[in-house]
Design a protein around this motif. Structure first.
Motif, PDB file in Angstrom:
ATOM      1  N   GLN A 327     -43.350  37.826 -10.055  1.00 53.63           N
ATOM      2  CA  GLN A 327     -44.066  39.486 -10.145  1.00 53.63           C
ATOM      3  C   GLN A 327     -43.091  40.410  -9.766  1.00 53.63           C
ATOM      4  OE1 GLN A 327     -48.102  39.653  -8.798  1.00 53.63           O
ATOM      5  NE2 GLN A 327     -48.377  41.520 -10.142  1.00 53.63           N
ATOM      6  N   VAL A 328     -42.878  41.681 -10.307  1.00 54.88           N
ATOM      7  CA  VAL A 328     -42.067  42.682  -9.662  1.00 54.88           C
ATOM      8  C   VAL A 328     -43.078  43.427  -8.871  1.00 54.88           C
ATOM      9  CG1 VAL A 328     -40.877  44.930 -10.513  1.00 54.88           C
ATOM     10  CG2 VAL A 328     -40.703  42.776 -11.986  1.00 54.88           C
ATOM     11  N   GLU A 329     -42.346  43.876  -7.546  1.00 50.73           N
ATOM     12  CA  GLU A 329     -43.154  44.682  -6.720  1.00 50.73           C
ATOM     13  C   GLU A 329     -43.044  46.024  -7.201  1.00 50.73           C
ATOM     14  OE1 GLU A 329     -44.743  43.496  -3.729  1.00 50.73           O
ATOM     15  OE2 GLU A 329     -44.661  41.746  -5.003  1.00 50.73           O
ATOM     16  N   GLU A 330     -44.042  46.880  -7.038  1.00 51.24           N
ATOM     17  CA  GLU A 330     -44.048  48.585  -7.461  1.00 51.24           C
ATOM     18  C   GLU A 330     -43.202  49.132  -6.500  1.00 51.24           C
ATOM     19  OE1 GLU A 330     -47.231  52.031  -8.359  1.00 51.24           O
ATOM     20  OE2 GLU A 330     -47.951  50.055  -7.425  1.00 51.24           O
ATOM     21  N   ALA A 331     -43.295  48.832  -5.142  1.00 47.33           N
ATOM     22  CA  ALA A 331     -42.544  49.660  -4.391  1.00 47.33           C
ATOM     23  C   ALA A 331     -40.924  49.651  -4.139  1.00 47.33           C
ATOM     24  CB  ALA A 331     -43.227  49.315  -2.677  1.00 47.33           C
ATOM     25  N   THR A 332     -40.505  48.429  -4.645  1.00 43.19           N
ATOM     26  CA  THR A 332     -39.266  48.254  -4.540  1.00 43.19           C
ATOM     27  C   THR A 332     -38.411  47.953  -5.745  1.00 43.19           C
ATOM     28  OG1 THR A 332     -39.447  45.922  -4.035  1.00 43.19           O
ATOM     29  CG2 THR A 332     -39.387  47.138  -2.121  1.00 43.19           C
ATOM     30  N   HIS A 333     -39.070  47.394  -6.735  1.00 39.17           N
ATOM     31  CA  HIS A 333     -38.457  47.081  -8.185  1.00 39.17           C
ATOM     32  C   HIS A 333     -37.878  45.517  -7.774  1.00 39.17           C
ATOM     33  CE1 HIS A 333     -38.264  51.493  -9.849  1.00 39.17           C
ATOM     34  NE2 HIS A 333     -39.337  51.014  -9.565  1.00 39.17           N
ATOM     35  N   HIS A 334     -37.860  45.170  -6.719  1.00 37.60           N
ATOM     36  CA  HIS A 334     -37.544  43.567  -6.583  1.00 37.60           C
ATOM     37  C   HIS A 334     -38.906  42.507  -6.962  1.00 37.60           C
ATOM     38  CE1 HIS A 334     -34.568  45.735  -4.640  1.00 37.60           C
ATOM     39  NE2 HIS A 334     -33.890  44.841  -4.161  1.00 37.60           N
ATOM     40  N   THR A 335     -38.529  41.462  -7.131  1.00 43.69           N
ATOM     41  CA  THR A 335     -39.340  40.573  -7.690  1.00 43.69           C
ATOM     42  C   THR A 335     -39.678  39.449  -6.668  1.00 43.69           C
ATOM     43  OG1 THR A 335     -38.290  40.718  -9.750  1.00 43.69           O
ATOM     44  CG2 THR A 335     -39.744  38.827  -9.604  1.00 43.69           C
ATOM     45  N   SER A 336     -41.039  38.848  -6.778  1.00 44.51           N
ATOM     46  CA  SER A 336     -41.375  37.737  -5.625  1.00 44.51           C
ATOM     47  C   SER A 336     -40.848  36.509  -6.341  1.00 44.51           C
ATOM     48  CB  SER A 336     -42.980  37.906  -5.709  1.00 44.51           C
ATOM     49  OG  SER A 336     -43.288  38.931  -4.899  1.00 44.51           O
ATOM     50  N   LEU A 337     -40.339  35.708  -5.690  1.00 43.85           N
ATOM     51  CA  LEU A 337     -39.462  34.601  -6.036  1.00 43.85           C
ATOM     52  C   LEU A 337     -39.896  33.283  -4.923  1.00 43.85           C
ATOM     53  CD1 LEU A 337     -35.950  36.158  -6.895  1.00 43.85           C
ATOM     54  CD2 LEU A 337     -37.755  35.686  -8.273  1.00 43.85           C
ATOM     55  N   TRP A 338     -39.388  32.166  -5.538  1.00 42.27           N
ATOM     56  CA  TRP A 338     -39.571  30.850  -4.788  1.00 42.27           C
ATOM     57  C   TRP A 338     -38.272  30.308  -4.123  1.00 42.27           C
ATOM     58  CZ3 TRP A 338     -44.472  28.427  -5.264  1.00 42.27           C
ATOM     59  CH2 TRP A 338     -45.611  28.997  -6.205  1.00 42.27           C
ATOM     60  N   PRO A 339     -38.162  30.684  -2.658  1.00 37.10           N
ATOM     61  CA  PRO A 339     -36.838  30.315  -2.242  1.00 37.10           C
ATOM     62  C   PRO A 339     -36.788  28.751  -2.106  1.00 37.10           C
ATOM     63  CG  PRO A 339     -37.899  32.052  -0.866  1.00 37.10           C
ATOM     64  CD  PRO A 339     -38.847  31.609  -1.898  1.00 37.10           C
ATOM     65  N   ARG A 340     -35.603  28.179  -2.521  1.00 36.02           N
ATOM     66  CA  ARG A 340     -35.311  26.693  -2.132  1.00 36.02           C
ATOM     67  C   ARG A 340     -33.992  26.536  -1.825  1.00 36.02           C
ATOM     68  NH1 ARG A 340     -38.462  27.138  -7.221  1.00 36.02           N
ATOM     69  NH2 ARG A 340     -40.294  26.043  -7.012  1.00 36.02           N
TER      70      ARG A 340
END
Length: 387
Positions: A327-340
């Motif tokens: 999902q794209v974050e409104e405040a930063t335009h960056h995306t929630s992702l799954w670190p591995r």
């Protein structure tokens, strides 16, 4: 299939030639696959997506001119760029023209643009995880080797801080020109040897990473205790490197093609059907794929394709990407992702050794990073790989 008379035109800005084409070709193919899937399902509410293509050839100057050309022919949403130097060349163009760039590549953070959606990993989604794994597993001595441009310098600055906070030390820092020759790589190998036993953190990209990994293998380093660790070396590069020179090396990313999620099994099967079973898929490939689907869904919900409408729509939903829900974050335009974190096993494939239990929100300015950490004394000794 009858489409609405008004199509949606997008631009692809990926290098098909040049030093970073080994990964950018896979990103271009993934974006094309996503467009084909959307069109086969009826387009965006009946509107066909049309592609304006380009080959900026790994050259920031050409990235800028090609971005201008794409917007001139009606592609006001552009998907592309790999190196930070190319993204930084394109951002003023899309900002001035009120266009939108979807950027599918990990990067060094510390940036915001009103005209960019960042769908690759920010440092808290890869660098922090890699620093934890390396110091837990291999000890406290590191050498940095990078390509000579923006991302490696900034990524190394961040990784140095992360390692120092974990009681580790950086013994040397070496840079190789993007358009290198073997002498530069051999000098880097000599400096690694001179530093003594140490893990190598590599931010070498493209063709240079292939040559560097092969030279490291020829030099005979024991990668069970002294691997190359990277944020940028994925499946396309390792295919070029070769299995024997890849085993034991480490990469941190939100996605690896060995994932067994239902969404990833479908994606890998579709990608290989379309482009061939020998075509590799990496985190950058997957991000280039899912960001086209994010755009299409945002346009459906907004009922418009202009930059501001798409940006308002994007944070209102999540998308089941091959790596997991994003999902794209409104405040930063960056995306929630799954670190591995993954290590290359004896079969030449990545084996995931550490992963997040839930998507991690982006923190591109590292506001929260390591605030709970108390500076420790340097560790002594090393431990073998836990792969």
């Amino acid at each position: 299939m009858a489409f609405h008379p008004e199509p949606v035109t997008i631009g692809l800005l990926f290098s098909q030639t040049g030093v970073t084409s080994v990964i950018e070709r896979t990103q271009r193919q993934a974006a094309m696959l996503a467009v084909e899937e959307i069109n086969d399902a009826g387009g965006i509410d009946g509107r066909e997506i049309l592609i304006e293509d380009s080959d900026p050839a790994s050259d920031p100057v050409r990235f800028k001119s090609e971005a201008e050309r794409l917007i001139d022919v009606g592609a006001t949403t552009i998907f592309g760029c790999y190196m930070s130097s190319t993204r930084k060349a394109v951002l003023p163009v899309v900002e001035q023209r009120r266009a939108l760039l979807f950027y599918p590549t990990l990067y060094e953070g510390f940036e915001f643009s009103s005209s960019c959606v960042y769908s690759g990993a920010a440092p808290n989604q890869n660098s922090r995880w890699l620093a934890d794994y390396l110091t837990d597993t291999y000890g406290d001595r590191f050498v940095f080797v990078g390509s000579n441009y923006v991302f490696p310098y900034e990524s190394n600055r961040i990784m140095r801080d992360l390692l120092l906070h974990r009681g580790a030390q950086v013994l040397d820092e070496v840079y190789i020109p993007l358009r290198h020759n073997e002498d530069y790589i051999e000098r880097a190998i000599a400096r690694i040897k001179a530093a003594g036993p140490a893990v190598v953190f590599s931010t070498v990209v493209g063709e240079g990473s292939v040559r560097f990994y092969q030279a490291y293998d020829r030099a005979g380093f024991d990668r069970s205790v002294q691997p190359i660790a990277s944020l940028t070396t994925g499946e396309p590069e390792l295919l070029e490197v070769g299995k024997d020179a890849s085993i034991g090396n480490v990469t941190a990313a939100p996605y690896f093609s060995v994932l067994k999620t239902e969404a990833n099994l479908r994606f890998v099967a579709a990608y290989h059907r379309r482009f061939g079973p020998d075509h590799p898929i990496s985190a950058g490939t997957e991000a280039a794929y899912f960001q086209v689907h994010l755009f299409a869904e945002a346009v459906r919900r907004a009922g418009a394709t202009d930059r501001d409408s798409v940006l308002r729509s994007l944070p209102t939903f999540s998308y089941e990407a091959p790596q997991g829900a994003v999902q794209v974050e409104e405040a930063t335009h960056h995306t929630s992702l799954w670190p591995r974190v993954a290590v290359v096993g004896e079969n030449g494939q990545f084996e995931i050794v550490r992963e997040a239990a839930a998507p991690v929100k982006p923190d591109p300015y590292l506001i929260e990073y390591d605030k709970e950490f108390q500076l420790a004394a340097p560790r002594t000794g090393t431990r073998g790989s836990t792969q």
